[in-house]
Motif scaffolding. Structure first.
Motif, PDB file in Angstrom:
ATOM      1  N   ALA A 171      63.262  11.124  24.104  1.00  0.00           N
ATOM      2  CA  ALA A 171      64.087  10.050  23.575  1.00  0.00           C
ATOM      3  C   ALA A 171      63.351   9.154  22.592  1.00  0.00           C
ATOM      4  CB  ALA A 171      64.636   9.207  24.732  1.00  0.00           C
ATOM      5  N   HIS A 172      62.065   8.986  22.753  1.00  0.00           N
ATOM      6  CA  HIS A 172      61.356   7.980  21.972  1.00  0.00           C
ATOM      7  C   HIS A 172      60.086   8.562  21.376  1.00  0.00           C
ATOM      8  CE1 HIS A 172      59.906   4.253  20.501  1.00  0.00           C
ATOM      9  NE2 HIS A 172      58.994   4.048  21.441  1.00  0.00           N
ATOM     10  N   ARG A 173      60.014   8.555  20.054  1.00  0.00           N
ATOM     11  CA  ARG A 173      58.814   8.980  19.343  1.00  0.00           C
ATOM     12  C   ARG A 173      58.615   8.044  18.171  1.00  0.00           C
ATOM     13  NH1 ARG A 173      58.703  13.897  15.306  1.00  0.00           N
ATOM     14  NH2 ARG A 173      58.397  12.258  13.783  1.00  0.00           N
ATOM     15  N   LYS A 174      57.436   7.449  18.088  1.00  0.00           N
ATOM     16  CA  LYS A 174      57.152   6.498  17.020  1.00  0.00           C
ATOM     17  C   LYS A 174      55.846   6.865  16.346  1.00  0.00           C
ATOM     18  CE  LYS A 174      56.252   1.588  16.156  1.00  0.00           C
ATOM     19  NZ  LYS A 174      56.155   0.243  16.767  1.00  0.00           N
ATOM     20  N   ASP A 175      55.917   7.095  15.047  1.00  0.00           N
ATOM     21  CA  ASP A 175      54.711   7.365  14.278  1.00  0.00           C
ATOM     22  C   ASP A 175      53.942   6.060  14.107  1.00  0.00           C
ATOM     23  OD1 ASP A 175      55.982   9.733  14.090  1.00  0.00           O
ATOM     24  OD2 ASP A 175      56.049   9.846  11.918  1.00  0.00           O
ATOM     25  N   GLY A 176      52.640   6.086  14.366  1.00  0.00           N
ATOM     26  CA  GLY A 176      51.819   4.893  14.213  1.00  0.00           C
ATOM     27  C   GLY A 176      51.334   4.707  12.788  1.00  0.00           C
ATOM     28  N   GLU A 197      61.021  21.818  21.574  1.00  0.00           N
ATOM     29  CA  GLU A 197      61.213  20.743  22.541  1.00  0.00           C
ATOM     30  C   GLU A 197      59.930  20.474  23.327  1.00  0.00           C
ATOM     31  OE1 GLU A 197      64.313  19.516  26.144  1.00  0.00           O
ATOM     32  OE2 GLU A 197      64.581  21.374  24.997  1.00  0.00           O
ATOM     33  N   GLU A 198      59.207  21.540  23.705  1.00  0.00           N
ATOM     34  CA  GLU A 198      57.924  21.370  24.390  1.00  0.00           C
ATOM     35  C   GLU A 198      56.918  20.651  23.492  1.00  0.00           C
ATOM     36  OE1 GLU A 198      56.626  25.225  25.428  1.00  0.00           O
ATOM     37  OE2 GLU A 198      58.139  25.543  27.000  1.00  0.00           O
ATOM     38  N   GLN A 199      56.875  21.049  22.235  1.00  0.00           N
ATOM     39  CA  GLN A 199      55.899  20.479  21.314  1.00  0.00           C
ATOM     40  C   GLN A 199      56.170  19.010  21.018  1.00  0.00           C
ATOM     41  OE1 GLN A 199      53.053  22.147  20.262  1.00  0.00           O
ATOM     42  NE2 GLN A 199      53.844  23.495  21.853  1.00  0.00           N
ATOM     43  N   ARG A 200      57.437  18.641  20.964  1.00  0.00           N
ATOM     44  CA  ARG A 200      57.763  17.234  20.740  1.00  0.00           C
ATOM     45  C   ARG A 200      57.180  16.363  21.856  1.00  0.00           C
ATOM     46  NH1 ARG A 200      58.740  17.019  15.525  1.00  0.00           N
ATOM     47  NH2 ARG A 200      60.799  17.753  14.851  1.00  0.00           N
ATOM     48  N   GLN A 201      57.165  16.882  23.062  1.00  0.00           N
ATOM     49  CA  GLN A 201      56.710  16.105  24.208  1.00  0.00           C
ATOM     50  C   GLN A 201      55.181  16.008  24.275  1.00  0.00           C
ATOM     51  OE1 GLN A 201      58.612  17.251  27.892  1.00  0.00           O
ATOM     52  NE2 GLN A 201      60.547  17.666  26.862  1.00  0.00           N
ATOM     53  N   VAL A 202      54.470  16.995  23.723  1.00  0.00           N
ATOM     54  CA  VAL A 202      53.005  16.941  23.780  1.00  0.00           C
ATOM     55  C   VAL A 202      52.400  16.346  22.519  1.00  0.00           C
ATOM     56  CG1 VAL A 202      52.888  18.901  25.346  1.00  0.00           C
ATOM     57  CG2 VAL A 202      52.683  19.294  22.885  1.00  0.00           C
ATOM     58  N   GLY A 203      53.219  16.250  21.440  1.00  0.00           N
ATOM     59  CA  GLY A 203      52.692  15.618  20.232  1.00  0.00           C
ATOM     60  C   GLY A 203      52.871  16.435  18.970  1.00  0.00           C
ATOM     61  N   GLN A 259      71.759  21.363  20.581  1.00  0.00           N
ATOM     62  CA  GLN A 259      70.386  21.332  21.069  1.00  0.00           C
ATOM     63  C   GLN A 259      69.409  21.042  19.929  1.00  0.00           C
ATOM     64  OE1 GLN A 259      69.024  24.966  22.892  1.00  0.00           O
ATOM     65  NE2 GLN A 259      67.055  24.087  23.503  1.00  0.00           N
ATOM     66  N   ALA A 260      69.685  21.619  18.753  1.00  0.00           N
ATOM     67  CA  ALA A 260      68.812  21.398  17.597  1.00  0.00           C
ATOM     68  C   ALA A 260      68.808  19.928  17.181  1.00  0.00           C
ATOM     69  CB  ALA A 260      69.254  22.280  16.435  1.00  0.00           C
ATOM     70  N   LEU A 261      69.983  19.306  17.198  1.00  0.00           N
ATOM     71  CA  LEU A 261      70.062  17.892  16.837  1.00  0.00           C
ATOM     72  C   LEU A 261      69.269  17.038  17.824  1.00  0.00           C
ATOM     73  CD1 LEU A 261      73.822  17.581  15.799  1.00  0.00           C
ATOM     74  CD2 LEU A 261      71.820  17.383  14.300  1.00  0.00           C
ATOM     75  N   ARG A 262      69.400  17.374  19.114  1.00  0.00           N
ATOM     76  CA  ARG A 262      68.682  16.610  20.129  1.00  0.00           C
ATOM     77  C   ARG A 262      67.172  16.777  19.996  1.00  0.00           C
ATOM     78  NH1 ARG A 262      72.516  18.194  25.348  1.00  0.00           N
ATOM     79  NH2 ARG A 262      74.186  16.678  24.925  1.00  0.00           N
ATOM     80  N   THR A 263      66.766  17.951  19.524  1.00  0.00           N
ATOM     81  CA  THR A 263      65.331  18.231  19.380  1.00  0.00           C
ATOM     82  C   THR A 263      64.775  17.680  18.081  1.00  0.00           C
ATOM     83  OG1 THR A 263      65.798  20.280  20.589  1.00  0.00           O
ATOM     84  CG2 THR A 263      63.629  20.092  19.612  1.00  0.00           C
ATOM     85  N   GLY A 264      65.648  17.240  17.201  1.00  0.00           N
ATOM     86  CA  GLY A 264      65.199  16.636  15.952  1.00  0.00           C
ATOM     87  C   GLY A 264      65.015  17.603  14.806  1.00  0.00           C
ATOM     88  N   VAL A 265      65.760  18.713  14.812  1.00  0.00           N
ATOM     89  CA  VAL A 265      65.692  19.655  13.688  1.00  0.00           C
ATOM     90  C   VAL A 265      66.291  19.000  12.445  1.00  0.00           C
ATOM     91  CG1 VAL A 265      66.582  21.836  12.796  1.00  0.00           C
ATOM     92  CG2 VAL A 265      65.703  21.708  15.129  1.00  0.00           C
ATOM     93  N   ALA A 266      65.591  19.088  11.330  1.00  0.00           N
ATOM     94  CA  ALA A 266      66.037  18.433  10.105  1.00  0.00           C
ATOM     95  C   ALA A 266      67.123  19.213   9.391  1.00  0.00           C
ATOM     96  CB  ALA A 266      64.846  18.224   9.164  1.00  0.00           C
ATOM     97  N   ASP A 267      67.101  20.560   9.522  1.00  0.00           N
ATOM     98  CA  ASP A 267      68.080  21.365   8.783  1.00  0.00           C
ATOM     99  C   ASP A 267      68.162  22.760   9.376  1.00  0.00           C
ATOM    100  OD1 ASP A 267      69.967  21.997   6.902  1.00  0.00           O
ATOM    101  OD2 ASP A 267      68.710  21.522   5.167  1.00  0.00           O
ATOM    102  N   PHE A 268      69.321  23.408   9.176  1.00  0.00           N
ATOM    103  CA  PHE A 268      69.551  24.806   9.521  1.00  0.00           C
ATOM    104  C   PHE A 268      69.626  25.624   8.241  1.00  0.00           C
ATOM    105  CE2 PHE A 268      71.161  23.789  13.817  1.00  0.00           C
ATOM    106  CZ  PHE A 268      70.687  24.899  14.511  1.00  0.00           C
ATOM    107  N   VAL A 269      69.038  26.817   8.251  1.00  0.00           N
ATOM    108  CA  VAL A 269      69.255  27.787   7.171  1.00  0.00           C
ATOM    109  C   VAL A 269      69.678  29.088   7.833  1.00  0.00           C
ATOM    110  CG1 VAL A 269      68.272  29.031   5.230  1.00  0.00           C
ATOM    111  CG2 VAL A 269      67.545  26.676   5.697  1.00  0.00           C
TER     112      VAL A 269
END
Length: 459
Positions: free
Chosen positions: A246-251, A90-96, A115-125
């Motif tokens: 909430a908002h992250r957009k790849d350029g 979650e910290e890393q998402r906010q800094v880049g 929490q994982a879904l909110r943080t954008g985790v693609a999958d659980f193993v």
């Protein structure tokens, strides 16, 4: 707290690589786990299959690695000393952090999953797991990531990011052959290239041709029409943006990573974006808007303009340092009136393409039509010729000044279609070093036709 280890598995127990798709071989992966055994196990499984893999024994070390390198995927243990993997993510998402993430854990509950879904985790193993389970998860995550990239670039192409489709650099006139020779020399290098010339001369087609000749041909070619993007939004479109969780957009820079970025109408970039672009060219790193971390990039840059950049610099509208940075190799695209020998070939291709695309019958490019096309000055260059052909197919007839129903007078006595054809064939022969078989192949005629034409001209 003791964490369960993965079940025993070896690389030999894994199913053939082709069952996991092609995404793995192009991916870079970072493995983060405080247990050496788990890190080594994951590395052993993935290293033969991915482009690059690195390990981090802690979140602190992972952060330091991410400051220097960009990864497509992070495989992250959740239970680690000091902070959980999700807290770190979650910290890393906010800094880049723009990588996708797979969480490995033995302690999954509903709160952790939310929490994982909110943080954008693609999958659980879930531990314990076998090698094929982690490979399937990695393949799924990478397939989704690359599919999002392909869909984004396709949408960008279809909504005006590019002026046209791929196209081909046609013709064998001396003017276009000089362009082709320059492209061949500069193709193996990473050097930026500036395409100049009037509007409609085919600068993007030449840029795509150069990309196809380079060692990045199988990577993305991303064309950006700077004139089509609002000056207030172009920095966000190019560099991407992070606004909290909430908002992250790849350029577009990040989407083009590994390939080629083509900035058309570069003279129209706002001053602030010009300064940021200069830093990208010098450091090969970008910082998305709102991010604290810079992202390393592997990009080749092409630029195009129909403006005189020297005049733009003199008038203070374009940075002098940026101009000198992008003007390493300049390719001047010729006007169509300076390559009249190519008009017959271009008109034939555009007629075929327009007829097929529109589902309408092609018009007859008879001698009188071709002669009139060859004698016209074409102020709009190749684009004007293409548009004329397309419009004529739609309407079912050429405009009166180009139709083939009336006699051609005046200059016809000086320049006939036969002379236009002769000039075109001789230019192709020159381009082939006099090889008649190769010239016939390029022209789409038989070798006997070339021999007969040449014999008639000599006689």
């Amino acid at each position: 707290m003791n964490k369960p280890a993965a079940q025993s598995a070896t690389v030999s127990a894994v199913r053939p690589d082709k069952e996991y798709g092609e995404s793995l071989q192009f991916a870079s992966v970072l493995v983060i786990d405080d247990e050496p055994g788990m890190r080594n196990f994951l590395t052993k499984i993935l290293e033969p299959r991915v482009k690059r893999i690195e390990q981090a024994r802690s979140t602190e070390q992972a952060s330091a690695i991410l400051d220097q390198s960009h990864f497509d995927l992070v495989i992250l243990d959740n239970i680690m000393p000091k902070k959980t993997g999700l807290e770190w993510l979650e910290e890393q998402r906010q800094v880049g952090l723009f990588a996708d993430a797979i969480m490995i854990t033995a302690y999954a509950d509903l709160d952790t999953a939310i929490q994982a879904l909110r943080t954008g985790v693609a999958d659980f193993v879930l531990k314990p797991f076998r090698a094929n389970q982690i490979l399937n998860a990695v393949a799924r995550a990478l397939d989704r990531k690359f599919l999002r990239r392909e869909n984004f670039l396709l949408k960008h192409e279809l909504t005006g990011g590019s002026t046209r489709g791929p196209g081909r650099l046609l013709g064998y006139s001396p003017a276009i052959q000089a362009v082709r020779d320059t492209l061949g020399k500069v193709a193996p290098t990473p050097t930026p290239v500036l395409f100049t010339g009037a509007s409609g001369t085919g600068k993007e087609v030449a840029a795509r041709t150069l990309h196809g000749l380079s060692d990045r041909a199988d990577k993305p070619f991303v064309a950006v029409n700077c004139a089509a993007i609002s000056p207030d939004h172009i920095a966000e479109e190019l560099f991407g943006v992070i606004e909290g969780q909430a908002h992250r957009k790849d350029g577009l820079f990040l989407h083009a990573d590994g390939g080629t970025l083509f900035l058309d109408e570069v003279a129209l970039l706002p001053d602030q974006v010009q300064a940021a672009l200069l830093r990208v060219l010098e450091d090969h790193r970008i910082r998305p808007l709102g991010a604290e971390r810079e992202i390393p990039l592997n990009l080749r840059f092409f630029f195009a303009t129909n403006a005189d950049l020297k005049d733009e610099v003199a008038e203070g509208r374009f940075r002098a340092d940026l101009y000198h940075r992008i003007n390493v190799v300049q390719v001047q695209m010729p006007n169509l009136c300076d390559r009249q020998e190519d008009i017959v070939e271009l008109a034939s291709l555009f007629m075929s393409e327009s007829s097929e695309t529109l589902g309408l019958p092609a018009l007859d490019l008879n001698e009188e039509v071709l002669l009139k096309l060859s004698r016209y000055n074409w102020p709009g260059n190749v684009r004007e010729l293409r548009n004329l052909i397309e419009r004529s197919v739609i309407l079912g007839a050429f405009p009166e000044e180009f139709d083939g129903r009336g006699a051609v007078t005046g200059a016809q006595a000086i320049e006939t279609l036969e002379l236009v054809e002769q000039r075109h064939i001789l230019n192709v022969l020159d381009a082939c070093g006099g090889n008649r078989a190769e010239a016939a192949r390029r022209l789409g005629v038989s070798r006997k036709t070339i021999d007969r034409k040449c014999a008639a001209w000599v006689g």
